[in-house]
Design a protein around this motif. Structure first.
Motif, PDB file in Angstrom:
ATOM      1  N   UNK A 624      -5.286   9.207  12.724  1.00 53.94           N
ATOM      2  CA  UNK A 624      -4.841  10.562  13.037  1.00 53.94           C
ATOM      3  C   UNK A 624      -3.827  10.553  14.168  1.00 53.94           C
ATOM      4  N   UNK A 625      -4.079   9.730  15.192  1.00 52.86           N
ATOM      5  CA  UNK A 625      -3.241   9.745  16.390  1.00 52.86           C
ATOM      6  C   UNK A 625      -2.029   8.824  16.292  1.00 52.86           C
ATOM      7  N   UNK A 626      -2.103   7.812  15.436  1.00 49.84           N
ATOM      8  CA  UNK A 626      -0.987   6.872  15.284  1.00 49.84           C
ATOM      9  C   UNK A 626      -0.643   6.793  13.802  1.00 49.84           C
ATOM     10  N   UNK A 627       0.645   6.990  13.484  1.00 49.27           N
ATOM     11  CA  UNK A 627       1.019   6.979  12.073  1.00 49.27           C
ATOM     12  C   UNK A 627       0.865   5.576  11.491  1.00 49.27           C
ATOM     13  N   UNK A 628       0.734   5.523  10.190  1.00 48.62           N
ATOM     14  CA  UNK A 628       0.521   4.263   9.478  1.00 48.62           C
ATOM     15  C   UNK A 628       1.828   3.779   8.848  1.00 48.62           C
ATOM     16  N   UNK A 629       2.932   3.916   9.605  1.00 53.38           N
ATOM     17  CA  UNK A 629       4.240   3.539   9.072  1.00 53.38           C
ATOM     18  C   UNK A 629       4.286   2.082   8.643  1.00 53.38           C
ATOM     19  N   UNK A 630       3.724   1.197   9.462  1.00 48.66           N
ATOM     20  CA  UNK A 630       3.799  -0.238   9.166  1.00 48.66           C
ATOM     21  C   UNK A 630       3.131  -0.563   7.836  1.00 48.66           C
ATOM     22  N   UNK A 631       1.917  -0.087   7.642  1.00 52.62           N
ATOM     23  CA  UNK A 631       1.198  -0.380   6.397  1.00 52.62           C
ATOM     24  C   UNK A 631       1.884   0.246   5.186  1.00 52.62           C
ATOM     25  N   UNK A 632       2.394   1.472   5.365  1.00 50.18           N
ATOM     26  CA  UNK A 632       3.043   2.143   4.243  1.00 50.18           C
ATOM     27  C   UNK A 632       4.355   1.453   3.872  1.00 50.18           C
ATOM     28  N   UNK A 633       5.123   1.040   4.875  1.00 48.06           N
ATOM     29  CA  UNK A 633       6.365   0.309   4.607  1.00 48.06           C
ATOM     30  C   UNK A 633       6.061  -1.012   3.902  1.00 48.06           C
ATOM     31  N   UNK A 634       5.055  -1.711   4.384  1.00 49.68           N
ATOM     32  CA  UNK A 634       4.686  -2.983   3.751  1.00 49.68           C
ATOM     33  C   UNK A 634       4.310  -2.778   2.287  1.00 49.68           C
ATOM     34  N   UNK A 635       3.544  -1.746   2.012  1.00 52.44           N
ATOM     35  CA  UNK A 635       3.122  -1.484   0.636  1.00 52.44           C
ATOM     36  C   UNK A 635       4.331  -1.192  -0.256  1.00 52.44           C
ATOM     37  N   UNK A 636       5.241  -0.344   0.221  1.00 50.14           N
ATOM     38  CA  UNK A 636       6.382   0.051  -0.608  1.00 50.14           C
ATOM     39  C   UNK A 636       7.354  -1.102  -0.837  1.00 50.14           C
ATOM     40  N   UNK A 637       7.632  -1.867   0.222  1.00 43.83           N
ATOM     41  CA  UNK A 637       8.586  -2.964   0.080  1.00 43.83           C
ATOM     42  C   UNK A 637       8.010  -4.091  -0.766  1.00 43.83           C
ATOM     43  N   UNK A 638       6.736  -4.386  -0.608  1.00 43.25           N
ATOM     44  CA  UNK A 638       6.129  -5.439  -1.419  1.00 43.25           C
ATOM     45  C   UNK A 638       6.110  -5.046  -2.888  1.00 43.25           C
ATOM     46  N   UNK A 639       5.926  -3.744  -3.170  1.00 48.06           N
ATOM     47  CA  UNK A 639       5.955  -3.281  -4.551  1.00 48.06           C
ATOM     48  C   UNK A 639       7.325  -3.528  -5.180  1.00 48.06           C
ATOM     49  N   UNK A 640       8.384  -3.470  -4.354  1.00 47.48           N
ATOM     50  CA  UNK A 640       9.737  -3.703  -4.853  1.00 47.48           C
ATOM     51  C   UNK A 640      10.122  -5.174  -4.805  1.00 47.48           C
ATOM     52  N   UNK A 641       9.167  -6.045  -4.495  1.00 49.33           N
ATOM     53  CA  UNK A 641       9.423  -7.478  -4.505  1.00 49.33           C
ATOM     54  C   UNK A 641      10.049  -8.021  -3.239  1.00 49.33           C
ATOM     55  N   UNK A 642       9.935  -7.280  -2.119  1.00 51.38           N
ATOM     56  CA  UNK A 642      10.502  -7.730  -0.849  1.00 51.38           C
ATOM     57  C   UNK A 642       9.382  -8.242   0.038  1.00 51.38           C
ATOM     58  N   UNK A 643       9.567  -9.454   0.593  1.00 54.90           N
ATOM     59  CA  UNK A 643       8.544 -10.040   1.454  1.00 54.90           C
ATOM     60  C   UNK A 643       8.464  -9.248   2.766  1.00 54.90           C
ATOM     61  N   UNK A 644       7.275  -8.797   3.094  1.00 57.45           N
ATOM     62  CA  UNK A 644       7.088  -7.971   4.286  1.00 57.45           C
ATOM     63  C   UNK A 644       5.826  -8.405   5.018  1.00 57.45           C
ATOM     64  N   UNK A 645       5.958  -8.608   6.333  1.00 56.48           N
ATOM     65  CA  UNK A 645       4.826  -9.014   7.168  1.00 56.48           C
ATOM     66  C   UNK A 645       4.643  -7.999   8.295  1.00 56.48           C
ATOM     67  N   UNK A 646       3.399  -7.758   8.666  1.00 61.60           N
ATOM     68  CA  UNK A 646       3.070  -6.864   9.771  1.00 61.60           C
ATOM     69  C   UNK A 646       2.609  -7.703  10.950  1.00 61.60           C
ATOM     70  N   UNK A 647       3.294  -7.548  12.093  1.00 63.93           N
ATOM     71  CA  UNK A 647       2.937  -8.276  13.309  1.00 63.93           C
ATOM     72  C   UNK A 647       2.006  -7.415  14.160  1.00 63.93           C
ATOM     73  N   UNK A 648       0.850  -7.933  14.536  1.00 66.60           N
ATOM     74  CA  UNK A 648      -0.087  -7.129  15.348  1.00 66.60           C
ATOM     75  C   UNK A 648       0.338  -7.100  16.817  1.00 66.60           C
ATOM     76  N   UNK A 649       0.181  -5.956  17.436  1.00 65.43           N
ATOM     77  CA  UNK A 649       0.405  -5.802  18.873  1.00 65.43           C
ATOM     78  C   UNK A 649      -0.879  -5.233  19.464  1.00 65.43           C
TER      79      UNK A 649
END
Length: 661
Positions: A624-649
């Motif tokens: 609720x307090x932090x958007x899920x942009x990273x996970x959503x971007x990873x899902x969309x780009x991987x669906x299009x065949x683009x390698x995507x990694x999420x770095x934890x902070x």
């Protein structure tokens, strides 16, 4: 929602770079009067009714009540017109209290406004349903709440399409109300002008009799009680100062003209109805509102021999009242999300409430207002009197804080207009405090406590949200302090080598989060020879004021990316950047990443990196307090065949209250 249905229900996305966009989503004074003035005008359906009933047998005081009502509307309206001039960016009571009295007072004012606008929707829809169902048999009254919920859902969809679209559709209802009530007020007073001397004599005799029986203090108590009970009459006055962002340029001028339209129409309608109650000797009748009784007597007076248009006029006027109450719910959907957006910008509410949809509306706020108003209706079972009791208290909490802030403002100034400012806001403050006090005394234990508890709960939630953001912000600032500033270098974007392995790093504004993501990426994947920084300038509620503001967002984003490029080059990393502007960060980032990938013959040479805050314990509220942009971007780009990694902070360790190692 599938894109085809989304486009059908909500309309096409709007182009932020097109100057015509800001012209088409803004309102001229007349349309703003419809969208924001309906709340004030609709209160004439229940405000004067409550005040006149509270007079009891002392109905001769109605003429004095009409004058007091007219004067109160005009004084408070002039005060808010001056607030518009002093705070041209809008925000109403929340911004005024925050800047002039401090964040704590601003929080109270903002939370009171949020509850107020939820109740605006609930009261308007419940009252409209009462008008309609009072003419239907009891056997169908069980459908009242479901129908109210359906109407609210319909208004939500209208407002998700855009403010202008919703106001334009509802404008004919507003015009019908104005015409019918102008006929009622001016026709009623004009037709009884010949009996005015007699009414004055009767009122004078009754006044002298009451002076001898209950005394001056008793009469004053009766009058002040009725004055307070009619507090609902003034509930929509602040709407214009809260909705300044939707006004056509020049915004301040348009807003002040709108305020004039609203105040004059409300003063004439509310004061005129009270005067007509007295002139037509209206008394409460079972199962009927005082306005309905007045309309029947007005129609009878213009129906000699039992024929004429009287019955049709009664039906049309009552229908216009019911429909205008639905239009009045627009104020909650227009101003409520804007107050939420201002509070979200100050981190009192989740930041997502300041985001705009592709139709340039604060969609999250619209959805919350709709859901909360339905819950309120279910809790009160649609009881209008309970809702109005809750409604009036919060309105005058905000009114009082706004006027107190302006009094303090003028006390600290030594400039032309100081005396006039102190007098205007001082009188308005006195009126607001008197009405608030009377309402709390009269209705505090009769349901008023519910709205105080609800407002207190919203305040507690906001304090918790702000505390969370402060902890996370402190941790991110700590990350930034660990790294040196980039060299003073102007980075110019250029072509990237499509034959080299390339890392594409998605970043936000320049800071420790993006820099640590860059260094982590280099440490984990040292074989990347170049990096492209990608960022989207997100246009939110605050920056969506015009093409110039949008361009400023674009320039600010480019400056931030230039600093990233300079930092990377200072560490021996070849770097460039790509950027765009939009309201949906995920969709814009997806488009940018696809364009970058198309520059490579072999897409396996490019890998996309984004970062995500991680906490020691994953809890439900973090989404609720932090958007899920990273996970959503990873899902969309991987669906299009683009390698995507999420770095934890890693961020704050809440158990220890210290930054994680």
């Amino acid at each position: 929602m599938p894109s085809r249905w989304r486009r059908l229900l909500l309309g096409a996305p709007r182009n932020l770079r097109d100057p015509r966009t800001f012209h088409t989503v803004s309102l001229i004074a007349l349309l703003a009067w419809v969208g924001l003035g309906a709340d004030g005008l609709s209160s004439s359906a229940y405000g004067p009714d409550e005040a006149f009933r509270a007079l009891g047998s002392h109905t001769y005081l109605a003429m004095g009540m009409a004058l007091a009502t007219t004067l109160t509307v005009l004084v408070i309206s002039v005060a808010y017109s001056r607030i518009i001039a002093r705070f041209p960016s809008g925000g109403g009571g929340y911004v005024v209290a925050t800047r002039l009295l401090g964040p704590g007072f601003g929080l109270v004012s903002g939370c009171a406004l949020l509850v107020d606008y939820v109740l605006t929707v609930s009261v308007s829809i419940a009252s409209a349903a009462d008008q309609i169902f009072s003419t239907l048999p009891l056997s169908v009254h069980g459908l009242k709440l479901p129908i109210e919920a359906v109407v609210i859902v319909g208004l939500v969809l209208l407002n998700l399409r855009g403010v202008r679209e919703s106001v334009t559709i509802l404008a004919p209802i507003f015009v019908l109300f104005i015409v019918t009530h102008a006929i009622l007020v001016f026709g009623g007073i004009g037709s009884h002008a010949f009996v005015a001397p007699q009414v004055v004599r009767e009122s004078h005799e009754a006044f002298r009799l009451d002076l001898r029986t209950i005394g001056a203090f008793g009469l004053l108590a009766v009058f002040m009680r009725a004055y307070s009970m009619g507090a609902g009459t003034y509930t929509g006055i602040e709407a214009v100062s809260n909705g300044l962002q939707i006004m056509r340029e020049p915004k301040v001028h348009t807003a002040r003209v709108t305020m004039t339209y609203m105040s004059v129409s409300l003063a004439i309608t509310a004061g005129g109805i009270l005067a007509c109650y007295l002139l037509f000797h209206v008394h409460p009748e079972p199962g009927m509102t005082l306005n309905a009784t007045l309309l029947h007597r007005f129609a009878d007076a213009f129906r000699p021999g039992g024929v004429g248009i009287g019955p049709a006029f009664v039906v049309i006027t009552l229908a216009s009242e019911a429909m205008l109450l639905v239009v009045a719910a627009q104020t909650g959907f227009i101003d409520g999300p804007r107050v939420m957006a201002n509070m979200a910008t100050d981190s009192w509410l989740p930041h997502r409430f300041s985001q705009l949809s592709s139709q340039l509306v604060t969609a999250n706020g619209v959805l919350i207002m709709g859901a909360a108003s339905i819950v309120t209706l279910l809790y009160t079972r649609g009881d209008t009197r309970t809702l109005v009791t809750m409604y009036a208290i919060n309105v005058f909490i905000t009114f009082s804080l706004s006027q107190l802030g302006m009094v303090r403002y003028w006390q600290q100034r030594r400039e032309p207009g100081r005396r006039r400012g102190l007098a205007t806001h001082g009188v308005a403050l006195t009126m607001c405090v008197a009405i608030l006090t009377g309402t709390l005394i009269e209705k505090g234990l009769a349901g008023g406590w519910v709205t105080l508890v609800a407002t207190g709960a919203v305040i507690a939630f906001c304090v918790w949200v702000r505390h969370h953001y402060n902890l996370v912000g402190a941790n991110l600032r700590h990350l930034s302090l660990l790294l040196p500033e980039p060299p003073e270098e102007v980075a110019v974007p250029g072509p990237i080598d499509p034959h080299k392995r390339t890392a594409v790093l998605l970043v936000g504004s320049y800071g420790g989060l993006g820099l640590h993501s860059l260094l982590d990426m280099r440490r984990l994947f040292p074989d990347f020879s170049q990096v492209v920084f990608v960022s989207v300038g997100v246009v939110d509620f605050v920056s969506m004021a015009g093409v110039e503001e949008v361009e400023e967002v674009a320039k600010r984003t480019e400056r931030s990316l230039a600093r990233y490029v300079a930092f990377a080059r200072s560490h021996g990393i070849a770097a460039d950047y790509r950027t765009s502007v939009g309201t949906d960060a995920v969709e814009e980032l997806r488009t940018l990443c696809r364009k970058i990938a198309d520059e490579f013959e072999d897409r396996r040479r490019v890998v996309f990196f984004t970062s995500k805050l991680v906490f020691p314990v994953e809890r439900w509220y973090q989404r609720l307090l932090h958007n899920e942009t990273a996970n959503e971007i990873q899902r969309r780009l991987q669906f299009e065949g683009l390698y995507t990694l999420v770095l934890p902070v890693r961020v704050v360790d809440y158990a220890a209250g210290l930054p994680a190692a």
